[in-house]
Design a protein around this motif. Structure first.
Motif, PDB file in Angstrom:
ATOM      1  N   ASP A 176       1.811  10.218  -4.694  1.00  0.00           N
ATOM      2  CA  ASP A 176       2.372   9.582  -3.488  1.00  0.00           C
ATOM      3  C   ASP A 176       2.526  10.584  -2.351  1.00  0.00           C
TER       4      ASP A 176
ATOM      5  N   TYR B  95       1.665   3.299   8.072  1.00  0.00           N
ATOM      6  CA  TYR B  95       0.365   3.843   7.719  1.00  0.00           C
ATOM      7  C   TYR B  95       0.564   5.043   6.794  1.00  0.00           C
ATOM      8  N   ARG B  96      -0.495   5.350   6.066  1.00  0.00           N
ATOM      9  CA  ARG B  96      -0.476   6.521   5.188  1.00  0.00           C
ATOM     10  C   ARG B  96      -1.753   7.310   5.446  1.00  0.00           C
TER      11      ARG B  96
ATOM     12  N   TYR C  58       3.162   9.950   6.066  1.00  0.00           N
ATOM     13  CA  TYR C  58       3.488   8.555   6.351  1.00  0.00           C
ATOM     14  C   TYR C  58       3.842   8.426   7.834  1.00  0.00           C
TER      15      TYR C  58
ATOM     16  N   PHE D  95       6.675   0.512  -2.798  1.00  0.00           N
ATOM     17  CA  PHE D  95       6.911   0.850  -1.393  1.00  0.00           C
ATOM     18  C   PHE D  95       7.711  -0.283  -0.758  1.00  0.00           C
TER      19      PHE D  95
ATOM     20  N   MET E  12      -0.592   0.459   5.365  1.00  0.00           N
ATOM     21  CA  MET E  12       0.027   0.097   4.100  1.00  0.00           C
ATOM     22  C   MET E  12       0.622  -1.305   4.177  1.00  0.00           C
ATOM     23  N   ALA E  13       1.380  -1.537   5.259  1.00  0.00           N
ATOM     24  CA  ALA E  13       2.085  -2.813   5.359  1.00  0.00           C
ATOM     25  C   ALA E  13       2.519  -3.060   6.790  1.00  0.00           C
TER      26      ALA E  13
ATOM     27  N   TYR F 150       1.893  -6.714   2.741  1.00  0.00           N
ATOM     28  CA  TYR F 150       1.284  -5.510   2.215  1.00  0.00           C
ATOM     29  C   TYR F 150      -0.231  -5.635   2.182  1.00  0.00           C
ATOM     30  N   GLU F 151      -0.888  -4.531   2.411  1.00  0.00           N
ATOM     31  CA  GLU F 151      -2.343  -4.490   2.306  1.00  0.00           C
ATOM     32  C   GLU F 151      -2.753  -4.470   0.837  1.00  0.00           C
TER      33      GLU F 151
ATOM     34  N   VAL G 292      -1.707  -1.903  -2.206  1.00  0.00           N
ATOM     35  CA  VAL G 292      -0.416  -1.242  -1.981  1.00  0.00           C
ATOM     36  C   VAL G 292       0.646  -2.002  -2.776  1.00  0.00           C
ATOM     37  N   GLU G 293       1.332  -1.282  -3.670  1.00  0.00           N
ATOM     38  CA  GLU G 293       2.319  -1.931  -4.533  1.00  0.00           C
ATOM     39  C   GLU G 293       3.602  -2.205  -3.771  1.00  0.00           C
ATOM     40  N   LYS G 294       3.951  -3.462  -3.621  1.00  0.00           N
ATOM     41  CA  LYS G 294       5.140  -3.808  -2.842  1.00  0.00           C
ATOM     42  C   LYS G 294       6.428  -3.428  -3.563  1.00  0.00           C
TER      43      LYS G 294
END
Lengths: 114, 118
Positions: free
Chosen positions: B88, B36-37, B92, B67, B47-48, B58-59, B62-64
């Motif tokens: 960023d 989570y973020r 986290y 992250f 996030m994922a 990944y949600e 959210v760039e896989k």
């Protein structure tokens, strides 16, 4: 998709008062619901976990209730103390997407004044 | 029981560098870990989701490739923020869900890692 709403967003009470924090969720297909406490700049402290088969869960001065049919949960804090000041987060799981991740409300920021 | 640790608890780095955050379940095996973020004054956002031995999910948004999540064992998941930028900067938090009786279907949260990118 699960949506969690918490009311009020902020609450300020004098020490000693009893108070209720409200949480509502849209998807009632949940196994449990959790309440957390978060102090500024800190992580989460799990307060209470209510299983779907339960209606209430108590820990010390805290009592949480769960009504799945109405999509609501409440956190009751008795005899509030300044040390209770924090943000309280309600979280319900969502199983339609990412395997039961928690969806968090935006929290209620509680301030208990001495 | 059911303790989750994160390391480091805070990190400050320069823009463009990569940062790795570890999440460990100390006394149970975690089949699933969540990352989570939390931005300032916001709630936690997933996030994922990572399952041991498989690729993370990944949600949306959210760039896989930015992250990177690795869940190589039942007690360890790592999140690597690649080429970090000031946007960023965030808190986290990981959580772990396990197999052991008593922890099933319950997520246990780590203490969080505060990332500041200069």
């Amino acid at each position: 998709k699960q949506e969690v709403t918490q009311i009020p967003a902020a609450l300020s009470v004098p020490e000693g008062e009893n108070l209720v924090l409200n949480c509502s969720f849209t998807d009632s297909a949940i196994y449990n619901l959790q309440w957390f406490r978060q102090d500024p700049g800190k992580g989460l402290t799990s307060l209470l976990l209510i299983q779907s088969s339960q209606r209430e869960q108590t820990s010390g001065r805290l009592n949480a209730s769960l009504d799945k049919s109405s999509g609501r949960s409440t956190l009751y804090i008795a005899a509030s103390q300044p040390g209770d000041s924090a943000t309280y987060l309600c979280a319900a799981p969502y199983y339609g997407g990412s395997q039961g991740n928690l969806i968090f409300g935006k929290g209620t920021k509680l301030s208990v004044k001495p | 029981g059911a303790v989750v640790s994160q390391h480091p608890s805070w990190v400050i780095c320069k823009s463009g560098t990569s940062v790795k955050i570890e999440c460990r379940s100390l006394d149970f095996q975690a089949t699933t870990m969540f990352w989570y973020r939390q931005f300032p004054k916001q709630s936690l956002m997933l996030m994922a989701t990572s399952n041991e031995g498989s690729k993370a999910t990944y949600e949306q948004g959210v760039e896989k490739d930015k992250f990177l999540i690795n869940h190589a064992s039942l007690t360890l998941s790592t999140l690597t923020v690649t080429s970090a930028h000031p946007e960023d900067s965030s808190f986290y938090i990981c959580s772990a869900r396990g197999l052991r009786r008593g922890v099933r279907d319950t997520q246990y949260f780590g203490p969080g890692t505060r990332l500041t990118v200069l």
